[in-house]
Design an enzyme around this catalytic site. Structure first.
Site, PDB file in Angstrom:
ATOM      1  N   ARG A  16       5.046   0.636   6.518  1.00 47.48           N
ATOM      2  CA  ARG A  16       4.952  -0.521   5.619  1.00 47.48           C
ATOM      3  C   ARG A  16       5.428  -0.119   4.227  1.00 47.48           C
ATOM      4  O   ARG A  16       5.575   1.050   3.914  1.00 47.48           O
ATOM      5  CB  ARG A  16       3.526  -1.051   5.550  1.00 47.48           C
ATOM      6  CG  ARG A  16       2.520  -0.086   4.967  1.00 47.48           C
ATOM      7  CD  ARG A  16       1.144  -0.715   4.876  1.00 47.48           C
ATOM      8  NE  ARG A  16       0.191   0.147   4.181  1.00 47.48           N
ATOM      9  CZ  ARG A  16      -1.024  -0.216   3.830  1.00 47.48           C
ATOM     10  NH1 ARG A  16      -1.446  -1.441   4.126  1.00 47.48           N
ATOM     11  NH2 ARG A  16      -1.823   0.616   3.185  1.00 47.48           N
ATOM     12  N   GLY A  17       5.657  -1.130   3.405  1.00 44.69           N
ATOM     13  CA  GLY A  17       5.977  -0.907   2.008  1.00 44.69           C
ATOM     14  C   GLY A  17       7.170  -0.007   1.770  1.00 44.69           C
ATOM     15  O   GLY A  17       8.195  -0.096   2.447  1.00 44.69           O
ATOM     16  N   ARG A  39      -2.248   5.820   9.709  1.00 44.32           N
ATOM     17  CA  ARG A  39      -3.552   6.170  10.274  1.00 44.32           C
ATOM     18  C   ARG A  39      -3.719   5.529  11.645  1.00 44.32           C
ATOM     19  O   ARG A  39      -4.233   6.153  12.572  1.00 44.32           O
ATOM     20  CB  ARG A  39      -4.668   5.719   9.333  1.00 44.32           C
ATOM     21  CG  ARG A  39      -4.783   6.532   8.054  1.00 44.32           C
ATOM     22  CD  ARG A  39      -6.074   6.162   7.328  1.00 44.32           C
ATOM     23  NE  ARG A  39      -6.251   6.943   6.105  1.00 44.32           N
ATOM     24  CZ  ARG A  39      -5.927   6.501   4.895  1.00 44.32           C
ATOM     25  NH1 ARG A  39      -5.404   5.287   4.749  1.00 44.32           N
ATOM     26  NH2 ARG A  39      -6.117   7.266   3.832  1.00 44.32           N
ATOM     27  N   VAL A  56      -3.710  12.412   6.486  1.00 47.58           N
ATOM     28  CA  VAL A  56      -3.237  13.559   5.697  1.00 47.58           C
ATOM     29  C   VAL A  56      -4.370  14.429   5.171  1.00 47.58           C
ATOM     30  O   VAL A  56      -4.135  15.561   4.749  1.00 47.58           O
ATOM     31  CB  VAL A  56      -2.346  13.108   4.522  1.00 47.58           C
ATOM     32  CG1 VAL A  56      -1.084  12.433   5.025  1.00 47.58           C
ATOM     33  CG2 VAL A  56      -3.109  12.221   3.543  1.00 47.58           C
ATOM     34  N   GLY A  80       0.075   7.603   0.317  1.00 46.96           N
ATOM     35  CA  GLY A  80      -0.755   7.793  -0.864  1.00 46.96           C
ATOM     36  C   GLY A  80      -1.770   6.678  -0.981  1.00 46.96           C
ATOM     37  O   GLY A  80      -1.789   5.730  -0.198  1.00 46.96           O
ATOM     38  N   TYR A 141      -5.525   7.891 -10.540  1.00 49.66           N
ATOM     39  CA  TYR A 141      -4.250   7.779  -9.822  1.00 49.66           C
ATOM     40  C   TYR A 141      -3.142   8.503 -10.584  1.00 49.66           C
ATOM     41  O   TYR A 141      -2.407   9.320 -10.016  1.00 49.66           O
ATOM     42  CB  TYR A 141      -3.875   6.309  -9.621  1.00 49.66           C
ATOM     43  CG  TYR A 141      -2.548   6.128  -8.920  1.00 49.66           C
ATOM     44  CD1 TYR A 141      -2.430   6.322  -7.549  1.00 49.66           C
ATOM     45  CD2 TYR A 141      -1.400   5.765  -9.629  1.00 49.66           C
ATOM     46  CE1 TYR A 141      -1.211   6.170  -6.893  1.00 49.66           C
ATOM     47  CE2 TYR A 141      -0.178   5.611  -8.988  1.00 49.66           C
ATOM     48  CZ  TYR A 141      -0.098   5.814  -7.624  1.00 49.66           C
ATOM     49  OH  TYR A 141       1.110   5.675  -6.993  1.00 49.66           O
ATOM     50  N   LYS A 145      -0.933  11.900  -9.590  1.00 50.11           N
ATOM     51  CA  LYS A 145       0.523  11.929  -9.516  1.00 50.11           C
ATOM     52  C   LYS A 145       1.107  12.989 -10.452  1.00 50.11           C
ATOM     53  O   LYS A 145       2.151  13.584 -10.162  1.00 50.11           O
ATOM     54  CB  LYS A 145       1.098  10.544  -9.829  1.00 50.11           C
ATOM     55  CG  LYS A 145       0.845   9.513  -8.732  1.00 50.11           C
ATOM     56  CD  LYS A 145       1.516   9.912  -7.424  1.00 50.11           C
ATOM     57  CE  LYS A 145       1.385   8.829  -6.362  1.00 50.11           C
ATOM     58  NZ  LYS A 145       2.085   9.170  -5.103  1.00 50.11           N
TER      59      LYS A 145
END
Length: 230
Positions: A16-17, A39, A56, A80, A141, A145
Site C-alpha cells: 500500500r501507499g 504484517r 520488522v 514505518g 517520529y 527518522k
C-alpha cells in the site's frame, strides 16, 4: 549504479501507499520479481508481485523472510509507523516501540540481507527517511527518522566494500494513508518512486524528493532555529 532490469527486489510495507508505488515503478523499470511485505499480506493479481509476511520488530519473522528471498538484488526499507504528539506527551515505551519499527527494523533487514546482496555482487539498499530527519518539532517520529538518516550514512560506509549502493530517500508530505487526513499539499507517491528508480540507475546516494526537502537540507548549514517546522 544498480541494474534493475531482471532484478529481484524486496519492498517492505510494499502492498500500500508509497511501498506499492515503489513496487509498481520497479516492475515498470524491468524488475523480474518484487517481494512485497506486510504484517498481514493479501494476494496480488500480478504474478511478478510476491506477498510475504513480515513484522520488522520480530527477529524470527526477519529470519523467515531471509529464507524466502535468497536471490534478492535490491532491498527497499519502506515500512514505518508514527505516533501523534510531542516528545513530552508520549511515554518512553511508546517512543521505544516507534524506534523499534523505524530504526531497528531497517537495521535488522540490512544486517540479515547484506550477505545476500554481497553474494549477488553488491546490489542496493534503499532506506526511506523524511524531511523530518532534519526538520524539528514533530515529536518522536522526526527523531526516529533522524536516527534512520544517521544509520543509513553509517551503512553506506560499511557496505561500500561489498559494492552495495545505499540510497537515502527524503520526502515531505506524500499522499499515503499516514497523512491522508491532513489538508496540505502532498507529493504523488508515483513521482517519488520514479525518482528512486532513477537514483538507483544513476548510482546516486540520496533522493531529495521535493522543494521542502531541498529547503531543509540547505538549512542544515545555517542556525539551528531554521530547522523548526511550523
Amino acid at each position: 549504479m544498480t541494474e534493475i532490469k531482471g532484478a529481484r527486489v524486496l519492498v517492505t510495507g510494499g502492498q500500500r501507499g508509497l511501498g506499492k508505488a515503489f513496487a509498481t515503478a520497479l516492475l515498470e523499470a524491468g524488475a523480474a520479481t518484487v517481494y512485497v511485505t506486510a504484517r498481514r499480506p493479501v494476494p496480488e493479481t500480478d504474478p511478478r508481485l510476491v506477498p510475504l509476511a513480515l513484522e520488522v520488530t520480530d527477529e524470527a519473522s526477519v529470519a523467515r523472510l531471509v529464507e524466502q528471498v535468497p536471490d534478492v538484488d535490491i532491498v527497499v526499507n519502506n515500512a514505518g509507523a508514527t505516533i501523534p504528539g510531542g516528545l513530552l506527551g508520549n511515554d518512553t515505551d511508546q517512543v521505544a516501540h516507534l524506534f523499534d519499527i523505524n530504526v531497528l527494523g531497517p537495521l535488522r533487514i540490512a544486517q540479515a540481507l547484506a550477505p545476500v546482496l554481497a553474494r549477488k555482487g553488491g546490489g542496493a539498499l534503499v532506506n526511506v527517511h523524511s524531511v523530518l530527519s532534519w526538520a524539528a518539532g514533530t515529536g518522536a517520529y522526526g527523531v526516529s527518522k533522524a536516527a534512520l538518516w544517521s544509520l543509513t550514512n553509517s551503512l553506506r560506509s560499511e557496505l561500500a566494500a561489498q559494492g552495495t549502493q545505499v540510497v537515502g530517500v527524503h520526502l515531505g508530505y506524500t499522499d499515503t494513508d499516514m497523512v491522508r487526513a491532513l489538508d496540505v499539499p502532498k507529493n504523488d507517491p508515483r513521482d517519488v518512486a520514479e525518482q528512486v528508480v532513477q537514483a538507483l540507475l544513476k548510482g546516486e546516494s540520496e533522493v531529495l524528493a521535493d522543494e521542502v526537502t531541498r529547503h531543509f537540507k540547505a538549512a542544515l548549514s545555517g542556525p539551528v532555529e531554521g530547522l523548526a517546522v511550523a
